[in-house]
Scaffold this active site. Structure first.
Site, PDB file in Angstrom:
ATOM      1  N   ARG A 226       0.871  -1.174   0.000  1.00 13.82           N
ATOM      2  CA  ARG A 226       0.000   0.000   0.000  1.00 13.82           C
ATOM      3  C   ARG A 226       0.907   1.222   0.000  1.00 13.82           C
ATOM      4  NH1 ARG A 226      -3.202   0.933   5.335  1.00 13.82           N
ATOM      5  NH2 ARG A 226      -1.457   2.366   5.655  1.00 13.82           N
ATOM      6  N   HIS A 230      -3.660   4.699   4.412  1.00 15.97           N
ATOM      7  CA  HIS A 230      -4.977   4.069   4.240  1.00 15.97           C
ATOM      8  C   HIS A 230      -5.901   4.929   3.394  1.00 15.97           C
ATOM      9  CE1 HIS A 230      -8.738   2.114   5.110  1.00 15.97           C
ATOM     10  NE2 HIS A 230      -9.195   3.161   5.766  1.00 15.97           N
ATOM     11  N   TYR A 239       2.667   4.874  12.180  1.00 16.53           N
ATOM     12  CA  TYR A 239       2.723   3.465  12.592  1.00 16.53           C
ATOM     13  C   TYR A 239       3.607   2.603  11.715  1.00 16.53           C
ATOM     14  CZ  TYR A 239      -1.017   3.467   9.070  1.00 16.53           C
ATOM     15  OH  TYR A 239      -1.760   3.663   7.937  1.00 16.53           O
TER      16      TYR A 239
END
Lengths: 314, 438, 327
Positions: A226, A230, A239
């Site tokens: 990714r 998000h 994170y």
């Protein structure tokens, strides 16, 4: 893939300008989505997608203008008349249903779609897309269980990018792969490198043929990165380590595919540049066009609540 | 080629400024629309600011490391296009709003300028509505409000009216469409001096009387008339010597033949009815902002009944003979005095006559009987010395004189009309002589 | 005219609809070989086969998700949730998804699906076989909710539900299944969704009610008439959309309203009916809007005295009528 990448990047820019309220990027997933769609038959198959299927939508023929009408919430958005988040709703030309943002609800629905085909004897396959996070939902288990029992003509296509927002894979499941769970439901599961168009294509084709032959479901898990957080509301530096983020540059499917094609003499550098230039041009034209278009009228907000127009409140 | 100022755009931040990180283009360079121009550093995130148009970057107006407020000009360029759409400014974030003087203000808090939340968390600052919307149709307002036909009395109005003895029919409603509201009822109930004022202004020698419901009704009615109708007055003196003579000559015969007591009232009624016929504005009503000329001529006659003033009505007075009027009057007055009036007796009055002279009054300024337009008093008949002019020669004679006084609604009736009416009544009465045929 | 119980009417209607339209498929737990735990689908798998009568795994969210998917792909699924108390895992597929398909696809996709749900108490069902679940669904734009209480209405409304192009929840009070018997014409008919019905005309007071409570209210009204009170009973029949016109017409005419429901009161159908009465009948009211409901307890206790204390009854309704009448 290139067009999708340019448009994807443009949408993020529009978000930073305050024009596109929310976007989930498919950057890193492009090859897997294109290859999967390529192995299906959009003239009869059913697609139940989720919010990250940007490239799959374009592979199914959605034009940049149509995509942007969704992201900019403009009048004429073909999926949901801009009542839903971008990419959500029903496609005007192929049977693509991307319904809600509640995770994994599309899996039991996909089983229902496939069930209807099987009962009618229709020659169509249902492909349902989901992520590594969705694999944990109860609905996923219930759907796969039923699909296995009834040998439904369905392909479960999991795009595992190792993060469900911020939750890493080892907090999402105790097994190494999503594909390994298929055995628990009585059908095969395969894991494939999601940056390899050919591998994904072949795996999907096998699964689709299996379904068409009446042999039941397959679970395909593609490994992808990714490249973006998000969504535009996320900040993955919170994170993910800098090293983790940095190593993704080696797994960029657009670059990898381009290199592979050139290595195999299927694409020249000039052709590649021309593709990039044309993609950029199309994206610019689409942006300027849609940016100037109006929003849906407030009156239309009351349409389509039920089949009875009079029933909607006002 | 157009010179164009490049501003630092407002982006989804909870602060209003950014630090210039790194310029990605230099003056003199050709830039494409959407090319990243400069990296800026904000509280939350580092971002690339895109070129708003294609053209040539001419000047940098902020240096790397500078802290710059959102919206300020950071560079200049010459654009390729004639018209450039500026980046639409985000709508100004509301200044910290303070709750108005509440004792809890501190606990309530205020609004933080520039704070925003994106669709799924995040800091997205929405600029999508900062330019005016092309013609969205306004929503049609739902029509609401009370049914215009019926008079509605809400539960609380009915309760309060019963409690305070207020006649709802006499109230003018101040609510939507003339609805009687709780306030109206309470105001009507308090048209007597408020109890605190009462308590303050009575002494031990005073006697406080609780008004009867009828008295309250009358009171409310009077208040309504005087507060709503602008009263004006006019009066004339009438020489009723002839009428007096006629009655004296015929009274007994009347009683014996028709069993009707003959007072002066039927005569006045006869002349008043005739005069009303030719002065319709005296026989009218101000209703809902319009002057309604009443078709019927129904004259109410004020009567002192045991419970108070009542006004029985002589219906269709204009077409009747003296005898008929005398009979009707006799009947209603008897019923009024004995408290046996029917609804028909008090219904539909268009004008009122009040014989205040019966008790000696020589002058009146009666209160109009709402919603009528006028009221006439007949004062006491008094023998007075008056001057008569005959053949240019004045002489003083003794005549029976009666003043008649008109109170009228000055919205509808002017002094001239009032005078014309009074003259007509006077002429009618002064024409009566001892041998007039009725 | 033949007479049937509610469950017989439900069964016959489903059978008739499945014969009439091939796209109607049945799915739920135990609907096939068992014929349904209430025998609602007794004989169906024998007649229509395994492909149209599907015994699903024990998974309510799946049942409703399957129904939604099949509905979106050209079928008219008729799903059963075995007991209302088990519907909660499926709430998302119904309230979050099915209700919004038409709206969220601008009419491109629709969900012509029906979910039958036996509900209600007074059957010694304890906390998990007695619940009334109408509130969440009746609140949801995009959903239709019907609650027939008589065999005649059960046939007509279930047929309308199955033929409707919208997702419809059909609430069948399980106590009425065998308790209520009435005339049901053999011929095909439907009852329009969204229309209440005056089951007993009256002039002094209106009882607004639905489900099992309809029958208790009718009994109470009969008793009240012996005491000289003329009570009208309005059966809502559809809980979403509520027939606000019928409610307003009746209560404006009678001037007093008693809302009777088995469900607990806070934020319930009775709250919505009370709001409608307040909005539309204010100037015609001759007494306060009154409700008779269960108490504010989790529905409902198992032991018999407590269950009886929980449920409204004809006697309790008679007392409420008398109290409202004397105001």
């Amino acid at each position: 893939m290139v067009l999708s990448r340019y448009l994807d990047e443009r949408v993020w820019l529009l978000n930073r300008q305050g024009k596109a309220a929310i976007a989930a990027s498919a950057q890193g997933h492009e090859a897997a989505q294109v290859a999967c769609i390529e192995a299906t038959d959009p003239s009869k198959d059913h697609y139940l997608t989720y919010y990250r299927q940007f490239t799959a939508m374009m592979a199914l023929g959605t034009k940049p203008e149509e995509m942007l009408r969704g992201f900019l919430a403009k009048d004429g958005d073909p999926m949901s008349a801009a009542r839903q988040f971008p990419l959500h709703g029903a496609h005007p030309r192929v049977d693509l249903f991307n319904f809600s943002n509640v995770i994994a609800t599309q899996l039991p629905q996909a089983a229902g779609v496939a069930l209807a085909d099987k009962l009618r004897g229709d020659d169509a396959v249902t492909i349902v897309f989901f992520g590594d996070g969705a694999a944990s939902q109860g609905d996923t288990h219930e759907a796969m269980n039923f699909a296995g029992i009834r040998k439904l003509p369905i392909v479960f296509f999991c795009e595992n990018n190792r993060y469900a927002i911020s939750v890493p894979l080892n907090k999402q499941m105790a097994v190494d792969t999503v594909a390994s769970r298929a055995a628990g439901y009585g059908f095969p599961g395969v894991q494939v490198d999601g940056t390899d168009v050919v591998a994904v294509y072949e795996a999907t084709q096998a699964a689709v043929n299996r379904a068409r032959a009446g042999d039941g479901p397959t679970l395909i898990e593609v490994s992808v990165e990714r490249l973006q957080p998000h969504t535009t509301d996320d900040d993955h530096t919170r994170y993910r380590s800098p090293e983790d983020i940095a190593q993704m540059a080696n797994k960029d499917p657009v670059k990898i595919t381009s290199e592979t094609l050139r290595r195999r003499d299927l694409l020249t550098e000039a052709e590649d540049e021309a593709i990039h230039a044309e993609a950029k041009r199309r994206v610019n034209v689409a942006t300027d066009t849609v940016d100037a278009e109006p929003y849906p009228d407030t009156e239309t907000m009351f349409d389509h609540v039920t089949s009875n127009r009079d029933e909607g409140g006002s | 080629m157009v010179a164009f100022k490049i501003e630092l755009p407002h982006v989804g931040e909870s602060v209003t400024e950014a630090i210039i990180g790194k310029w990605l283009k230099s003056p003199g360079e050709h830039i494409e629309k959407y090319d990243p121009l400069v990296e800026v550093i904000t509280d939350k995130v580092n971002m690339d600011v895109p070129a708003p148009a294609s053209g040539t970057l001419t000047k940098l107006l902020a240096a790397e490391g500078d802290t710059v407020p959102m919206g300020s000009v950071i560079a200049e360029m010459e654009t390729d296009e004639a018209n450039v759409q500026g980046d639409s400014e985000s709508s100004p974030t509301p200044a910290g709003a303070k709750s108005p003087g509440s004792p809890l203000a501190g606990r309530i808090g205020t609004l933080v300028q520039g704070a925003n939340v994106g669709p799924t968390g995040g800091e997205f600052l929405d600029t999508s509505l900062s330019s005016p919307e092309p013609g969205t149709r306004p929503a049609t307002a739902a029509s609401s409000g009370p049914d215009n036909g019926k008079q509605h009395f809400s539960p609380v109005v009915t309760r309060l009216a019963a409690q305070h003895g207020v006649d709802l029919g006499t109230l003018v409603g101040t609510g939507l469409g003339g609805r009687v509201t709780k306030k109206d009822v309470l105001a009507a109930a308090e048209s007597a001096p408020p109890s605190t004022a009462l308590a303050d202004s009575i002494s031990a020698e005073d006697q406080v009387i609780e008004p009867t419901p009828i008295r309250r009704m009358i009171a409310a009615h009077m208040v309504r008339s005087t507060s709503e109708i602008p009263h004006a007055w006019s009066a004339v003196e009438v020489d009723v010597t002839g009428m007096v003579a006629w009655r004296a000559a015929n009274r007994q015969r009347f009683q014996q033949t028709h069993d009707v007591r003959l007072t002066y009232l039927p005569f006045t009624l006869l002349c008043v009815a005739a005069a009303l016929k030719v002065s319709p504005r005296i026989n009218s009503s101000w209703l809902d902002g319009k002057v309604v000329l009443k078709g019927a001529i129904n004259v109410g006659v004020a009567v002192a009944a045991p419970e108070g003033l009542v006004v029985p009505v002589v219906q269709s007075a204009a077409g009747s003979t003296l005898l008929e009027l005398a009979q009707q009057l006799d009947g209603v007055v008897k019923r009024a005095r004995s408290g046996t009036m029917t609804l028909n007796d008090v219904h539909g009055g268009t004008f009122t006559l009040n014989n205040t002279g019966a008790l000696g009054s020589v002058w009146g300024g009666a209160i109009i009987n709402h919603p009528q337009a006028a009221i006439l008093t007949t004062e006491a008949i008094v023998k007075r010395p008056v001057v008569i002019t005959e053949n240019d020669s004045d002489s003083v004679v003794v005549r029976s004189m009666m003043n008649i006084c008109l109170s009228f609604d000055h919205r509808i009736i002017d002094g001239a009309e009032a005078s014309i009416f009074l003259q007509a009544v006077r002429t009618g009465l002064e024409a009566i002589v001892v041998d007039t045929e009725f | 005219m033949p007479e049937q119980t509610v469950i017989e009417a439900v069964r016959d209607t489903m059978r008739a609809e499945m014969r009439r339209d091939e796209s109607v498929i049945l799915l739920g737990e135990d609907v096939g070989l068992r014929g349904g735990v209430f025998l609602a689908t007794d004989g169906f798998i024998e007649e229509f086969g395994e492909d149209r009568v599907i015994d699903t795994p024990l998974a309510e969210s799946l049942i409703c998700g399957l129904a939604l998917g099949a509905a979106v792909n050209g079928m008219r699924p008729l799903a059963e949730i075995q007991f209302a108390d088990f519907v909660w895992p499926a709430i998302n597929q119904l309230v979050g998804e099915a209700a919004r398909v038409r709206y969220g696809t601008n009419g491109v996709k629709t969900a012509p699906m029906t979910i039958r749900v036996p509900y209600g108490g007074g059957v010694r069902g304890g906390l998990y076989h007695s619940q009334s679940i109408e509130v969440l669904f009746a609140h949801t734009p995009g959903l239709t909710v019907v609650a027939p209480a008589t065999p005649y209405d059960a046939k007509g409304l279930l047929a309308s539900a199955i033929r409707s192009d919208d997702p419809v929840i059909v609430l069948e009070h399980k106590r009425t299944y065998r308790l209520v018997k009435g005339e049901v014409p053999i011929e095909d008919y439907t009852i329009p969704i969204g229309r209440a019905e005056i089951k007993r005309p009256g002039s002094e007071m209106t009882i607004v009610t639905y489900g099992l409570m309809l029958h208790y209210a009718l009994q109470a009204a009969e008793t009240a008439s012996e005491q000289g009170l003329d009570v009208e009973v309005l059966d809502l029949r559809t809980l979403r959309p509520l027939d606000a016109d019928a409610i307003a017409e009746s209560v404006s005419r009678t001037g007093k309203v008693l809302i009777v429901q088995e469900d607990t009161p806070a934020v319930s159908i009775s709250s919505e009916v009370a709001a409608i009465v307040g909005e539309r009948c204010f100037f015609d009211l001759d007494g306060p809007i009154t409700r008779l409901t269960a108490p504010e307890l989790p529905p409902m206790p198992f032991s018999p005295l407590q269950e009886a204390a929980f449920m409204p009854s004809p006697e309790k309704i008679v007392a409420a009528i008398a109290k409202l009448a004397e105001l």
